[in-house]
Design a protein around this motif. Sequence first.
Motif: not given
Length: 905
Positions: A593-604
């Motif tokens: 597992r990672s902290i963020w999920n694959d569909e997460d990403g930066p706003h900028n």
Amino acid sequence: MTIFPRRRLFSLAGGVAAGTVLMNQGVARAAGGPPATIPALQEWTEAAGQYTFAAGARILLASGQASELRNAADVLADDLRRVTGITPQVVTQATPAPQPGDILLTLTAPTPGPSDEGYELTVAASLRVRGAKRGVFNGTRTIVQWLRQTRTVNAGLARDWPKYPERGFLVANSAKKFTMQWWEGTIRELSYLKLNLLWIYVGYGLDNAADIRAIRDLAARYNVQVIPQHNMPDHMYLPLAERPDLQLSGRTGSLDLSKPAAYDWARQLTSSLLGDFPSSPHWHLGSDEYLLGSSYDNYPQLLAYARQRFGANAVAPDVHYGFVNDLNQTVRAAGKTMRIWNDGIFDNATVAVDKNVVIEHWTQWDNRKTPQRLLNEGYKLHNSNQDFLYYDPGSRYPGAANIYDNWRVGLFQGGQSVSDDSPGLLGAKIHLWTLDTEFEALQSDRLAPAFRSFAQLLWGSRKPFPTHAAGFAALSSALGRAPGFPVLRRQVAPVNQARSVWPRRVVTVQFQDPIVASSLLLTNGSPEGTSYPGTAAYDPATKLATFTPTNPWPYNVDVQLNLGARDAAGNVISPPALWSFRTARRPNNSYPRSIWNDEDGPHNEYVMEGRPLELGVKFRTDVPGQVLGVKFYKSAGDLGLHLGNLWSRAGANLGRATFTNESVSGWQEVRFASPVRILADTTYVASYNTRLGIYGYNRPGFAGSIDNGVLHGLQTGADGGNGVFKYGLNLFPNESFENTNYWADVVFMPDTYGLWNRSDAPALGATDPQSLEIGVKFSSSINGRVLGVRFFKGTHNTGTHVGSVWNGMGQRLASATFTNESASGWQEVRFANPVQIVAGQTITVSYSSPTGAWSATEQGLATERVNGSLRAPANGGVFAVGQGNFPTSTFNNRNYYTDVVFSHG
């Protein structure tokens, strides 16, 4: 030449419509003279008659000269096709016999002017261009400008040549990735205006070898020489990141010139790059801003080395000049002339820079040699006046009127002046310092008028108008952009072949030129023909087209986008632009597992700092386990090698690996050669490095803890800010800025995990009048081991508790007594021997409550609970009256917060 104070292509293809006479654009010309050009002709002698270009016209070459002139002929034919709609045939004849309308290209010597760039152009029934190879090409540029305006030209003889041999443009591409379309448009523009040099930065990892070759070869096709530059001994952040032993202390971009090994390494690096430019007679060493913001006095080893090498009277800057001269030997051995910036040349040096090194003068700081002194000492001088010729995005731009009206080639920065006729004065260039804050197309549009004024002054012919406003601005507009200059310029997002795109990402197309709104066609669909509903819109004020999907984009499917549009001149995107992206996801609750999920990403999604960076995240885990590797969210354009790192809180490197097979953008992952064991409740840092300083971010990104199962990205607090960064490569990132999340991540596999996390807690507690066995049913999607039992204890739940594991038939497979319990919270016990279970098998874990006390959340298992490979079904919370009995009863979908201690395998 500091990176801070000083430092797309596309547009309407035609400029003036075919057959339009220049006078119709409000620009006057002398009666009987040829159409006006930029730059203006040096000499014109009128004659009787006319030349007419029409269908059937040919470009003629003599057989013995065809190999040298074929490129000029082919470029001329292509350009005339673009500006007139007529494509002349290129014909080779043993003894060329031009017919009316033909164009004859001929090699001859001597040529007008002081160099091989001059030419003679005879206008009669046919056109005849005579000169050396480079001069003939320049003559074809005049023909293209003439025939763009009119098909008929009055007869006469043009004799034309440049006053200054160096007329160019510098692109600081080490800080920005330009598209190849931009490079092509830029090179066409330079050629159209008879500008002959293009400075580019090489060896920084931004442009790969194929891109560099393409730029070099394209420039050669259009009679433009490339001047490659690789900065030494400063601005070396990227190369020195690989050799920290050669850095000056505290200056990651500065070479320590007191170390002999630094000279050997610099020579080897330079030699490795020189071979990429076999036909260029130039090499730019940079040599600017060494110790800028500091002082030689802060590095006494430099003075000591200068005196060791050059004698007791040497001064510290002599090490710099010795370095320049050493590298000059390497460059001259490759048959090239070396060039440097002027700011490091002090008045009081005892070592002189070799006189065959060209000095490019951009600034006049205190205690530096003036332009006149450099000329007097025998140096050849190139004008890089930052007051007139610098483009710094967001702050200053080279003004076309300011150049035309107020500048001359002998005028240097700060008003320093030499004669325009000084024999050692080579010419000048415009500079684009590319902090990445503007679209490339906007930069091209702002540069275009300045290029035209600059080309006129560098050619050195008589100005066609007394001021820019008096007619030159209109002439610039009338002559238009270079033939083949791109149209319908645009930037799309997500970028082509992007991965890990957000499910509800809005697709955007930022046009740089106006389009006809009704012509916009933005459709989408997979190669199989699947389409996705949504809403398309176009804002003429911002020239921004958007497509908003009605539903989330599907996972793991290539979504193909199709773009069509036309501009007011009738140019269309042909064929329709195609690009694609896909979302990608592994189950959010899987392990590792990672902290963020694959569909997460930066706003900028994109920012560029133009120097190497290490970007990281602090994290902790609830349980010990193994770090398998590192992840990061890649911004489009972040080219070059990336390494992932794992660090202890104190900065010890625990693991490192190189990312391979990266996608254009989105999440990238690398595994270490051997997993790294880490402890529970201990701070670690996962990081990656970007050589170009390109990254996406959220700010603030850590207002609270980011929790994902047993893994936690830390909230900013006593442990300092999170995320973290450090300028340089593979350096422990221990600085933070406004809790920015730089989207670095870890790949973690816990030794054990359960259905619930440490932060999960029940909503209520109660006590029944009889003892109870309280549990949960679960299964695993993989084979594994039950190591023990956990449960959440309320303060009312006293007595001795026993944990048990049962198979689906009610057989107890193992049990153990809880010891050393706390007054409340999660309790855990391990079995003497783990219990092996198989995938899909229904298992129950439970604990005994001798007092009948329990804690729970009503409807807490109204739906199934999945974590990693574990699954508790809906209404899977169970109990039995009487401790030690197999629990099978349920009530109100109640979750009793009983849990398993599970491990893979």
